[in-house]
Scaffold this motif. Structure first.
Motif, PDB file in Angstrom:
ATOM      1  N   UNK A   5       0.826  -1.187   0.000  1.00 24.20           N
ATOM      2  CA  UNK A   5       0.000   0.000   0.000  1.00 24.20           C
ATOM      3  C   UNK A   5       0.877   1.260   0.000  1.00 24.20           C
ATOM      4  N   UNK A   6       0.861   1.981  -1.112  1.00 20.61           N
ATOM      5  CA  UNK A   6       1.710   3.171  -1.251  1.00 20.61           C
ATOM      6  C   UNK A   6       1.469   4.199  -0.155  1.00 20.61           C
ATOM      7  N   UNK A   7       0.214   4.440   0.156  1.00 20.11           N
ATOM      8  CA  UNK A   7      -0.117   5.469   1.144  1.00 20.11           C
ATOM      9  C   UNK A   7       0.560   5.175   2.481  1.00 20.11           C
ATOM     10  N   UNK A   8       0.503   3.898   2.888  1.00 18.81           N
ATOM     11  CA  UNK A   8       1.135   3.519   4.150  1.00 18.81           C
ATOM     12  C   UNK A   8       2.653   3.640   4.081  1.00 18.81           C
ATOM     13  N   UNK A   9       3.193   3.181   2.946  1.00 19.57           N
ATOM     14  CA  UNK A   9       4.647   3.274   2.758  1.00 19.57           C
ATOM     15  C   UNK A   9       5.101   4.733   2.782  1.00 19.57           C
ATOM     16  N   UNK A  23       7.745   9.284   5.352  1.00 20.15           N
ATOM     17  CA  UNK A  23       7.707  10.651   5.909  1.00 20.15           C
ATOM     18  C   UNK A  23       8.227  10.674   7.341  1.00 20.15           C
ATOM     19  N   UNK A  24       8.013   9.536   8.044  1.00 12.57           N
ATOM     20  CA  UNK A  24       8.466   9.449   9.439  1.00 12.57           C
ATOM     21  C   UNK A  24       9.939   9.017   9.523  1.00 12.57           C
ATOM     22  N   UNK A  25      10.569   8.863   8.337  1.00  9.69           N
ATOM     23  CA  UNK A  25      12.012   8.582   8.326  1.00  9.69           C
ATOM     24  C   UNK A  25      12.396   7.148   8.043  1.00  9.69           C
ATOM     25  N   UNK A  26      11.413   6.317   7.616  1.00 12.16           N
ATOM     26  CA  UNK A  26      11.735   4.908   7.364  1.00 12.16           C
ATOM     27  C   UNK A  26      12.456   4.729   6.019  1.00 12.16           C
ATOM     28  N   UNK A  47       7.078  16.888   1.439  1.00 10.54           N
ATOM     29  CA  UNK A  47       6.450  16.648   0.126  1.00 10.54           C
ATOM     30  C   UNK A  47       4.976  16.234   0.213  1.00 10.54           C
ATOM     31  N   UNK A  48       4.643  15.351   1.132  1.00 10.64           N
ATOM     32  CA  UNK A  48       3.274  14.841   1.295  1.00 10.64           C
ATOM     33  C   UNK A  48       2.661  14.395  -0.046  1.00 10.64           C
ATOM     34  N   UNK A  49       3.209  13.315  -0.594  1.00 15.37           N
ATOM     35  CA  UNK A  49       2.752  12.800  -1.896  1.00 15.37           C
ATOM     36  C   UNK A  49       1.507  11.940  -1.684  1.00 15.37           C
ATOM     37  N   UNK A  50       0.445  12.215  -2.454  1.00 10.84           N
ATOM     38  CA  UNK A  50      -0.784  11.412  -2.353  1.00 10.84           C
ATOM     39  C   UNK A  50      -0.764  10.253  -3.341  1.00 10.84           C
ATOM     40  N   UNK A  51      -0.292  10.537  -4.550  1.00  9.79           N
ATOM     41  CA  UNK A  51      -0.314   9.525  -5.611  1.00  9.79           C
ATOM     42  C   UNK A  51       1.087   9.450  -6.206  1.00  9.79           C
ATOM     43  N   UNK A  52       1.865   8.446  -5.768  1.00 10.61           N
ATOM     44  CA  UNK A  52       3.277   8.384  -6.170  1.00 10.61           C
ATOM     45  C   UNK A  52       3.471   8.204  -7.677  1.00 10.61           C
ATOM     46  N   UNK A  53       2.743   7.286  -8.358  1.00  9.79           N
ATOM     47  CA  UNK A  53       2.944   7.151  -9.814  1.00  9.79           C
ATOM     48  C   UNK A  53       2.701   8.466 -10.557  1.00  9.79           C
TER      49      UNK A  53
END
Length: 196
Positions: free
Chosen positions: A10-14, A19-22, A69-75
Motif C-alpha cells: 500500500x503506497x499510502x502507508x509506505x 515521511x516518518x524517516x523509514x 512533500x506529502x505525496x498522495x499519488x506516487x505514480x
C-alpha cells in the motif's frame, strides 16, 4: 514505530512511514517504481545515462524532502517529476546544440570570399569567448560539444566523476549561452546580407 510488513504494497502507508524517516519504506517504493520511472525517462530522452540520472535525482529529492512533500499519488508524482526534469534538461541542451549544428553546416553553406572572412572573424570571437571559461570547464565544454563525447567518457578521460562533469557543463552553458546566441545571430544576419 517504523517496522513494516515486508509484503506491504500500500503506497499510502509506505509514504507515511517514509515521511516518518523509514529508509525501508523508501527502499520498497524505490524498488517498486524504479523501472517504470526509468522507462518513462528513457522514452523521452533516448539516453540510458541521462535517464538514470533523472530517476536518481527524483528519488534523491523525494528522500531529502520526505517530511515536506506529502505525496498522495506516487505514480502520478513520478510521472510529472520525470516530465519536468526532462523538459529542463532538453531546454538546456537545446540552447547549445542548435549552435553547434549551425557551426557544422555554415562553412558548406557559405563558400564565397566575404562569407569566409566573416566566418573566420566569427570563429575568432567564438574562441575568445571560450577562453573566458576556467581551463577545466573549457576542456569539458570542448570535449562535449566539439568532440561530441558523452559525459561518461569525459569523466573517465579526465579522472572525474560524472556529476562533476555535468555540473561544469551546466556552468559553462550558463556562462556562454547569451554571448553564443548573440554571436550566432550577428553572423547569420551578416551572411544573409552577403548572400543577397
Amino acid at each position: 514505530m517504523n517496522s513494516i510488513n515486508p509484503n506491504l504494497s500500500n503506497d499510502a502507508e509506505l509514504l507515511q512511514h517514509m515521511e516518518q524517516g523509514s529508509k525501508h519504506a523508501f527502499n520498497v517504493l524505490y524498488e517498486k517504481y524504479w523501472s517504470q520511472t526509468y522507462s518513462n525517462a528513457y522514452k523521452r530522452l533516448k539516453d540510458d545515462d541521462q535517464a538514470k540520472d533523472v530517476v536518481q535525482e527524483i528519488f534523491t529529492h523525494i528522500w531529502l524532502k520526505k517530511e515536506t512533500l506529502h505525496i498522495d499519488n506516487l505514480p502520478a508524482y513520478l510521472n510529472i517529476a520525470v516530465r519536468n526534469r526532462v523538459f529542463k534538461l532538453i531546454e538546456k541542451q537545446k540552447l547549445i546544440h542548435p549552435f553547434f549544428d549551425t557551426l557544422e553546416t555554415m562553412p558548406a553553406m557559405y563558400l564565397q570570399a566575404d562569407a569566409n572572412l566573416l566566418w573566420k572573424e566569427f570563429f575568432r570571437s567564438y574562441e575568445a569567448l571560450l577562453t573566458t571559461l576556467p581551463p577545466q570547464r573549457q576542456l569539458i565544454f570542448r570535449l562535449r560539444f566539439q568532440e561530441d563525447l558523452p559525459t561518461k567518457n569525459i569523466a573517465t578521460q579526465l579522472g572525474l566523476c560524472r556529476k562533476t562533469v555535468q555540473n561544469q557543463l551546466g556552468k559553462a552553458i550558463e556562462q556562454l549561452r547569451i554571448s553564443l546566441l548573440q554571436l550566432l545571430t550577428v553572423l547569420i544576419t551578416l551572411l544573409s546580407a552577403t548572400a543577397n
